[in-house]
Structures are given as C-alpha cells and as structure tokens.
Motif scaffolding. Structure first.
Motif, PDB file in Angstrom:
ATOM      1  N   THR A 106       0.826  -1.200   0.000  1.00 17.26           N
ATOM      2  CA  THR A 106       0.000   0.000   0.000  1.00 17.26           C
ATOM      3  C   THR A 106       0.862   1.253   0.000  1.00 17.26           C
ATOM      4  O   THR A 106       0.500   2.253  -0.611  1.00 17.26           O
ATOM      5  CB  THR A 106      -0.952   0.022   1.205  1.00 17.26           C
ATOM      6  OG1 THR A 106      -0.193  -0.143   2.402  1.00 17.26           O
ATOM      7  CG2 THR A 106      -1.974  -1.087   1.112  1.00 17.26           C
ATOM      8  N   ASP A 107       2.010   1.218   0.670  1.00 18.47           N
ATOM      9  CA  ASP A 107       2.927   2.351   0.644  1.00 18.47           C
ATOM     10  C   ASP A 107       3.436   2.583  -0.773  1.00 18.47           C
ATOM     11  O   ASP A 107       3.530   3.719  -1.224  1.00 18.47           O
ATOM     12  CB  ASP A 107       4.112   2.122   1.576  1.00 18.47           C
ATOM     13  CG  ASP A 107       3.732   2.142   3.042  1.00 18.47           C
ATOM     14  OD1 ASP A 107       2.639   2.642   3.372  1.00 18.47           O
ATOM     15  OD2 ASP A 107       4.527   1.655   3.859  1.00 18.47           O
ATOM     16  N   GLN A 109       3.361   5.727  -5.760  1.00 14.17           N
ATOM     17  CA  GLN A 109       3.163   5.786  -7.207  1.00 14.17           C
ATOM     18  C   GLN A 109       2.084   6.809  -7.566  1.00 14.17           C
ATOM     19  O   GLN A 109       2.238   7.568  -8.523  1.00 14.17           O
ATOM     20  CB  GLN A 109       2.797   4.407  -7.760  1.00 14.17           C
ATOM     21  CG  GLN A 109       3.961   3.447  -7.773  1.00 14.17           C
ATOM     22  CD  GLN A 109       3.566   2.036  -8.166  1.00 14.17           C
ATOM     23  OE1 GLN A 109       2.397   1.664  -8.120  1.00 14.17           O
ATOM     24  NE2 GLN A 109       4.550   1.240  -8.562  1.00 14.17           N
ATOM     25  N   GLN A 110       1.004   6.848  -6.785  1.00 18.70           N
ATOM     26  CA  GLN A 110      -0.054   7.821  -7.025  1.00 18.70           C
ATOM     27  C   GLN A 110       0.460   9.240  -6.796  1.00 18.70           C
ATOM     28  O   GLN A 110       0.127  10.160  -7.534  1.00 18.70           O
ATOM     29  CB  GLN A 110      -1.268   7.538  -6.131  1.00 18.70           C
ATOM     30  CG  GLN A 110      -2.448   8.446  -6.409  1.00 18.70           C
ATOM     31  CD  GLN A 110      -2.950   8.343  -7.835  1.00 18.70           C
ATOM     32  OE1 GLN A 110      -3.116   7.260  -8.367  1.00 18.70           O
ATOM     33  NE2 GLN A 110      -3.165   9.480  -8.471  1.00 18.70           N
ATOM     34  N   GLU A 111       1.287   9.419  -5.777  1.00 18.14           N
ATOM     35  CA  GLU A 111       1.858  10.731  -5.498  1.00 18.14           C
ATOM     36  C   GLU A 111       2.750  11.191  -6.653  1.00 18.14           C
ATOM     37  O   GLU A 111       2.724  12.363  -7.035  1.00 18.14           O
ATOM     38  CB  GLU A 111       2.656  10.703  -4.199  1.00 18.14           C
ATOM     39  CG  GLU A 111       3.201  12.050  -3.794  1.00 18.14           C
ATOM     40  CD  GLU A 111       3.959  12.029  -2.480  1.00 18.14           C
ATOM     41  OE1 GLU A 111       4.460  13.095  -2.100  1.00 18.14           O
ATOM     42  OE2 GLU A 111       4.051  10.965  -1.839  1.00 18.14           O
ATOM     43  N   VAL A 112       3.513  10.285  -7.233  1.00 19.49           N
ATOM     44  CA  VAL A 112       4.359  10.621  -8.380  1.00 19.49           C
ATOM     45  C   VAL A 112       3.491  11.078  -9.553  1.00 19.49           C
ATOM     46  O   VAL A 112       3.788  12.084 -10.212  1.00 19.49           O
ATOM     47  CB  VAL A 112       5.253   9.423  -8.785  1.00 19.49           C
ATOM     48  CG1 VAL A 112       5.895   9.642 -10.143  1.00 19.49           C
ATOM     49  CG2 VAL A 112       6.310   9.179  -7.739  1.00 19.49           C
ATOM     50  N   GLN A 126       1.534  15.631 -12.865  1.00 20.77           N
ATOM     51  CA  GLN A 126       0.444  16.434 -13.397  1.00 20.77           C
ATOM     52  C   GLN A 126       0.569  17.883 -12.935  1.00 20.77           C
ATOM     53  O   GLN A 126       0.394  18.813 -13.721  1.00 20.77           O
ATOM     54  CB  GLN A 126      -0.912  15.860 -12.978  1.00 20.77           C
ATOM     55  CG  GLN A 126      -1.243  14.550 -13.644  1.00 20.77           C
ATOM     56  CD  GLN A 126      -2.509  13.910 -13.077  1.00 20.77           C
ATOM     57  OE1 GLN A 126      -3.030  14.325 -12.056  1.00 20.77           O
ATOM     58  NE2 GLN A 126      -2.991  12.883 -13.768  1.00 20.77           N
ATOM     59  N   ARG A 127       0.892  18.068 -11.666  1.00 23.60           N
ATOM     60  CA  ARG A 127       1.057  19.427 -11.121  1.00 23.60           C
ATOM     61  C   ARG A 127       2.225  20.136 -11.798  1.00 23.60           C
ATOM     62  O   ARG A 127       2.144  21.322 -12.110  1.00 23.60           O
ATOM     63  CB  ARG A 127       1.285  19.341  -9.606  1.00 23.60           C
ATOM     64  CG  ARG A 127       1.496  20.662  -8.938  1.00 23.60           C
ATOM     65  CD  ARG A 127       0.221  21.464  -8.887  1.00 23.60           C
ATOM     66  NE  ARG A 127       0.470  22.680  -8.132  1.00 23.60           N
ATOM     67  CZ  ARG A 127       0.024  23.869  -8.484  1.00 23.60           C
ATOM     68  NH1 ARG A 127      -0.739  23.999  -9.538  1.00 23.60           N
ATOM     69  NH2 ARG A 127       0.309  24.916  -7.753  1.00 23.60           N
ATOM     70  N   CYS A 128       3.305  19.419 -12.043  1.00 21.27           N
ATOM     71  CA  CYS A 128       4.471  19.990 -12.716  1.00 21.27           C
ATOM     72  C   CYS A 128       4.091  20.444 -14.132  1.00 21.27           C
ATOM     73  O   CYS A 128       4.492  21.522 -14.574  1.00 21.27           O
ATOM     74  CB  CYS A 128       5.606  18.974 -12.756  1.00 21.27           C
ATOM     75  SG  CYS A 128       7.124  19.618 -13.468  1.00 21.27           S
ATOM     76  N   ALA A 129       3.322  19.623 -14.844  1.00 20.34           N
ATOM     77  CA  ALA A 129       2.884  19.986 -16.192  1.00 20.34           C
ATOM     78  C   ALA A 129       1.991  21.219 -16.152  1.00 20.34           C
ATOM     79  O   ALA A 129       2.115  22.114 -17.009  1.00 20.34           O
ATOM     80  CB  ALA A 129       2.159  18.812 -16.841  1.00 20.34           C
TER      81      ALA A 129
END
Length: 102
Positions: A60-61, A66-69, A74-77
């Motif tokens: 789960t970690d 992976q979801q955070e990446v 997306q935020r970086c884009a």
C-alpha cells in the motif's frame, strides 16, 4: 545408517551466492518474524511477499507513492503551462530592445 553426500560444487556455489547477496539473511529474518507472530496470518505466502517487498515496505505504501508521483507530474505539467503563459503575457509588456521605460 546415514549416508553422507559430498556437497555438489554447483549447489555450494549457489548457496554462497545467496549468502553473499543477503538473500539467506532476508529470508531468515522474514521467517523468524512470521514465527514470532502471535496471531499467524491466514496466508503465510502473502505475509512473506509483503515483508520481502522493497526492504519490508508495504504494498500500500508503494501504491500511495506511485499515485503521489502521478499527481506531482500532473502538477508539474500544469505549472509549466502556467509559466509559459505568464512569460508570453510578460513579453507583451516588455520593450523589444530590452531597455526599460522611464
């Protein structure tokens, strides 16, 4: 009467390889941990998989990371697009020769 088998050189080489790579210690550690569990898990194989995964990091970690990446990419884009837009808007207000207006 017990029969003594001479060690197979391939088998001995493989055993030394596993010991040198830390596999034997990792497996021993996980099996000791399973042995010491007061309430034995219903699926021992899943327990071993979870505790061997990435140095004991839970699945789960890994999924959360992976979801955070994905979110951060997306935020970086989005920020790159916003930066590009702001630069183009700024160019409209700056003089072309680079001199400042007084």
């Amino acid at each position: 009467m017990a029969h003594y088998r001479t060690p197979d050189p391939k088998r001995e080489h493989f055993r030394r390889y596993l010991e040198k790579a830390g596999v034997v210690d990792s497996l021993t550690s996980v099996l000791v941990s399973l042995y010491e569990q007061p309430d034995k898990p219903s699926n021992a194989l899943e327990f071993v998989k979870q505790h061997l995964n990435s140095g004991g990091q839970a699945i789960t970690d890994t999924e959360a990371l992976q979801q955070e990446v994905i979110d951060l990419r997306q935020r970086c884009a989005q920020l790159a697009d916003e930066n590009k837009d702001l630069k183009s808007r700024l160019q409209r207000y700056e003089p072309e020769d680079g001199a400042t207006a007084d």
